[in-house]
Design an enzyme around this catalytic site. Structure first.
Site, PDB file in Angstrom:
ATOM      1  N   GLU A 120       0.846  -1.192   0.000  1.00  0.00           N
ATOM      2  CA  GLU A 120       0.000   0.000   0.000  1.00  0.00           C
ATOM      3  C   GLU A 120       0.887   1.250   0.000  1.00  0.00           C
ATOM      4  OE1 GLU A 120      -2.120  -0.317   3.688  1.00  0.00           O
ATOM      5  OE2 GLU A 120      -2.350  -2.489   3.462  1.00  0.00           O
ATOM      6  N   LYS A 122       2.514   4.545   1.422  1.00  0.00           N
ATOM      7  CA  LYS A 122       2.772   5.049   2.773  1.00  0.00           C
ATOM      8  C   LYS A 122       2.444   6.545   2.779  1.00  0.00           C
ATOM      9  CE  LYS A 122       6.138   5.385   6.486  1.00  0.00           C
ATOM     10  NZ  LYS A 122       5.852   6.812   6.732  1.00  0.00           N
ATOM     11  N   ASP A 124       1.924  10.369   3.863  1.00  0.00           N
ATOM     12  CA  ASP A 124       2.741  11.301   4.637  1.00  0.00           C
ATOM     13  C   ASP A 124       1.820  12.340   5.276  1.00  0.00           C
ATOM     14  OD1 ASP A 124       4.963  12.426   5.725  1.00  0.00           O
ATOM     15  OD2 ASP A 124       5.589  13.494   3.925  1.00  0.00           O
ATOM     16  N   TYR A 236      -6.564   2.263   6.508  1.00  0.00           N
ATOM     17  CA  TYR A 236      -5.784   1.145   5.963  1.00  0.00           C
ATOM     18  C   TYR A 236      -5.601  -0.016   6.936  1.00  0.00           C
ATOM     19  CZ  TYR A 236      -2.424   4.213   8.326  1.00  0.00           C
ATOM     20  OH  TYR A 236      -1.798   5.035   9.224  1.00  0.00           O
ATOM     21  N   LYS A 322      10.918   2.727   2.112  1.00  0.00           N
ATOM     22  CA  LYS A 322      10.906   4.160   1.871  1.00  0.00           C
ATOM     23  C   LYS A 322      11.443   4.514   0.482  1.00  0.00           C
ATOM     24  CE  LYS A 322       9.971   6.702   4.804  1.00  0.00           C
ATOM     25  NZ  LYS A 322      10.657   7.165   6.013  1.00  0.00           N
ATOM     26  N   CYS A 416      34.147  24.782  24.587  1.00  0.00           N
ATOM     27  CA  CYS A 416      32.712  24.874  24.320  1.00  0.00           C
ATOM     28  C   CYS A 416      32.357  26.298  23.883  1.00  0.00           C
ATOM     29  CB  CYS A 416      31.925  24.491  25.572  1.00  0.00           C
ATOM     30  SG  CYS A 416      30.135  24.735  25.410  1.00  0.00           S
ATOM     31  N   CYS A 419      29.959  27.898  26.918  1.00  0.00           N
ATOM     32  CA  CYS A 419      30.437  28.214  28.267  1.00  0.00           C
ATOM     33  C   CYS A 419      31.952  28.331  28.371  1.00  0.00           C
ATOM     34  CB  CYS A 419      29.928  27.181  29.270  1.00  0.00           C
ATOM     35  SG  CYS A 419      30.684  25.544  29.056  1.00  0.00           S
ATOM     36  N   CYS A 432      31.202  18.812  25.710  1.00  0.00           N
ATOM     37  CA  CYS A 432      31.514  19.846  26.688  1.00  0.00           C
ATOM     38  C   CYS A 432      31.662  19.182  28.048  1.00  0.00           C
ATOM     39  CB  CYS A 432      30.396  20.889  26.723  1.00  0.00           C
ATOM     40  SG  CYS A 432      30.514  22.050  28.103  1.00  0.00           S
ATOM     41  N   CYS A 438      26.919  24.495  31.913  1.00  0.00           N
ATOM     42  CA  CYS A 438      26.797  24.962  30.531  1.00  0.00           C
ATOM     43  C   CYS A 438      25.334  25.286  30.236  1.00  0.00           C
ATOM     44  CB  CYS A 438      27.302  23.897  29.564  1.00  0.00           C
ATOM     45  SG  CYS A 438      27.177  24.369  27.833  1.00  0.00           S
TER      46      CYS A 438
END
Length: 674
Positions: A120, A122, A124, A236, A322, A416, A419, A432, A438
């Site tokens: 069937e 798919k 969206d 479905y 897919k 980082c 921070c 980090c 942070c």
């Protein structure tokens, strides 16, 4: 057209029933058969007459009247409802080799040479559950997290493709009692373009894609807005209430009952026909007036579906094959670094905006340094991008022949960017080293800290956490305990009572169990199980703070990786400072001594699948109170595996090891409950 003033009550009842049946028949011919027999003007005339009669005789209006589709009135929120049956997810297959592997697993599980599949499209859109009682539409809800969704009944009523009453004369007849079916609400591309045009003309922000438009429309608090946007709905799957022998028969029955079922479905005699169907759909994709992103393959025989069962949240008898992601070409304008809630640094390419199938893409993830190096992505490069799974943009490849002179290799920073703390590499990721200090990580830590399995601070949700951090009211965990009613009142969503309740909830969290406090800190590799082991072994916070790796590894269930994470986290100066501030603010973790008999002493439990009588955390807590341990995974040290619906790989491994496996009824007997 019959005037209401000219009819007696008996005549009005007869005419209302006649009009309702005629309109339902026209809806069926238009949406299901795709063969309308009246013009739009004639249809509207019938609808106006019915509405006028119902206004004149309001007590004769039936709940499933065609006029019930267009309702108004603003609601405050959607209530949560439990689905009749779990709405499972499908595993994604990306190429023909994976589809053939899926088929091989299915055939091996059934011990057969060949399997027929129903293939069937798919869709969206937005997955919904539709519940009927004795053939009349009762309730509709969004998928949510699979077991519980949001009640959007009134909004779904506005969709004309949804039958409010099933066709009683159909063969097979609609079942009596409760029937639950699954479908997809979606917006056709032609309607999506027209709606976006209207929004732009009104000075409003257009929707990014049809899926977002459908989801936003179904979740409108004012159903009259939903009614003004023309949604479609395909079904479905029969989830509960009817037992056709095959999926193919289920689709035919759904269509006969009046549901909108896609006609381009195919019963495939083996996996090669299913692969050919996928290729056929891919060719048709651009011709369709709605979005699809692949083909769904389901084992046709329902008894074989039941035999194969479910693994975690995915059926073993179905999968989504897919379509290849859509790709476009653009330029990398810059590369920036994002710091996530776990401290992970992620390089992100800022792109010259490009349209990828109706969605404007201006950013794409580069994942990590290894991925940047492998693809050699540089500022100024021309790249090919795609929406992975048609959602998350990513760079597929660099067109190096178009690279300008003077580009430089990109390297993640040593500090980082949020921070300034040192960055350390762990495997493929750069992290980090300042988790509790942070700001980029703070929201995530606050959410965990307040969660039910941790400090259990009611009312401190994600939206409030985001505001507290944004306004600078909370710079580390200890700042929560300085909040006042006056601090909270200016925040969105707060009034006198809600502000007082949150302050009281924070105050009430000051005496947590030690294991919950440890879990709440968000120490890497320390979940609820390890936190319990630590609390039971040390009996207090101070010994844990001073323990070295060797001491920690002496505890059964704690290995080198967990011990290293603990020592590193608790040895960080800022983390120690935050913990000390929490204690100074009045937080006092306590160890609860086990009282009463310990009938499960010496047992080690693992839970897999769902439970009906209680949540998994509650079940784990219950066995711990009775003296047992709870392990995160299956090993020879485990003595009892509790397997509920949806049990997956843990159950398979338990059987391989010959461990004792019990169902929920046996488990409740073990803990002395019914």
């Amino acid at each position: 057209m019959t005037r209401a003033a000219d009819l007696s009550r008996t005549g009005a009842r007869r005419r209302i029933a006649e009009l309702a049946e005629t309109i339902r028949e026209h809806d069926y011919r238009y949406y299901v058969l795709d063969k309308p027999t009246v013009s739009d003007a004639a249809y509207d005339k019938l609808m106006r007459e019915l509405r006028e009669l119902e206004e004149a005789f309001p007590d004769l209006r039936e709940p499933d009247s065609p006029t019930a589709r267009v309702s108004g009135g603003l609601r405050e929120a959607f209530k949560k409802v439990r689905h009749v049956a779990p709405m499972l997810s499908l595993q994604s297959l990306m190429d023909e080799a994976e589809v053939r592997e899926f088929d091989e697993r299915v055939r091996r599980g059934l011990e057969v040479e060949k399997v027929a599949y129903v293939a069937e499209p798919k869709f969206d859109g937005l997955s919904v559950e539709l519940v009927y009682e004795d053939g009349v539409f009762l309730r509709g809800s969004t998928r949510g997290h699979g077991d519980v969704g949001e009640d959007v009944t009134e909004n779904l009523r506005t969709i004309r493709a949804l039958p409010l009453r099933l066709r009683a004369e159909a063969r097979p007849r609609p079942p009596r009692g409760t029937l639950a079916v699954r479908g997809e609400a979606l917006m056709r591309l032609s309607e999506f373009e027209a709606m976006n045009r209207r929004l732009v003309e009104q000075g409003q922000e257009p929707f990014a894609n049809p899926r977002n438009a459908a989801a936003g429309t179904v979740r409108q608090l004012d159903a009259s807005i939903t009614a003004s946007r023309k949604l479609d709905l395909f079904v479905y799957e029969i989830m509960s209430g009817a037992e056709p022998d095959t999926q193919w028969e289920a689709l035919q029955a759904l269509r006969a009952w009046g549901f909108h079922v896609e006609r381009d479905v195919r019963r495939c005699d083996g996996v090669e026909e299913a692969i050919a169907y996928h290729a056929h759909l891919l060719e048709r994709r651009e011709e369709l007036d709605y979005e699809i992103d692949g083909a769904v393959l389901k084992v046709d025989r329902r008894d074989w579906q039941q035999a194969l069962g479910v693994r975690t949240r995915e059926p073993r008898w179905g999968a989504a094959f897919k379509f290849p992601p859509r790709q476009e070409t653009t330029t990398v304008m810059d590369i920036v670094v994002q710091v996530g809630r776990t401290g992970k640094l992620t390089p992100v390419a800022l792109l010259k905006p490009v349209d990828v199938q109706g969605v404007t893409v201006s950013r794409a993830t580069l994942h990590n340094q290894d991925e940047v190096d492998r693809k050699d992505v540089r500022v100024g490069d021309t790249v090919r991008i795609r929406r992975a799974g048609d959602v998350i943009p990513e760079v597929v490849e660099v067109l190096k022949e178009r690279r300008p002179d003077g580009t430089h290799r990109f390297v993640l920073p040593a500090k980082c960017p949020v921070c300034g703390a040192p960055v350390e590499r762990e495997g493929a990721y750069h992290l980090c080293t300042n988790p509790l200090g942070c700001r980029a990580q703070l929201e995530g830590h606050l959410g965990l800290f307040a969660s039910r399995g941790a400090m259990d601070i009611a009312g401190l949700g994600d939206k409030t956490v985001a505001q507290l951090v944004e306004q600078g009211l909370v710079k580390d965990l200890s700042d929560l305990y300085k909040l006042t009613r006056e601090d909270l009142l200016p925040l969105e969503g707060f009034a006198e009572k809600s502000a007082e309740n949150l302050v009281a909830a924070i105050e009430g969290s000051k005496r947590p169990r030690l294991d919950r406090f440890l879990f709440a800190l968000g120490i890497p590799n320390v979940g609820e199980h390890v936190a319990t082991l630590l609390a039971e072994h040390f009996g207090g916070l101070d010994p844990i703070l001073e323990a070295d790796e060797a001491t920690l590894q002496q505890i059964r269930g704690i290995g080198p990786e967990v011990a290293h994470s603990l020592v590193e986290f608790l040895g960080h100066a800022h983390n120690r400072k935050v913990i000390r501030r929490l204690l100074d603010a009045g937080v006092s973790p306590k160890v609860e001594k086990r009282r009463g008999p310990q009938p499960l002493g010496g047992e080690t439990f693992v839970f897999t699948g769902g439970l009906e009588a209680m949540s998994r955390p509650e079940a784990q807590r219950r066995v711990q109170e009775l003296g047992a341990r709870v392990a995160p995974g299956v090993s020879k040290a485990v003595t009892i595996v509790v397997a509920g619906p949806g049990a997956g790989s843990k159950l398979d491994k338990a059987r391989e090891l010959g461990l004792r496996v019990v169902d929920e009824a046996q488990f409740l007997k073990l803990i002395g409950e019914r």
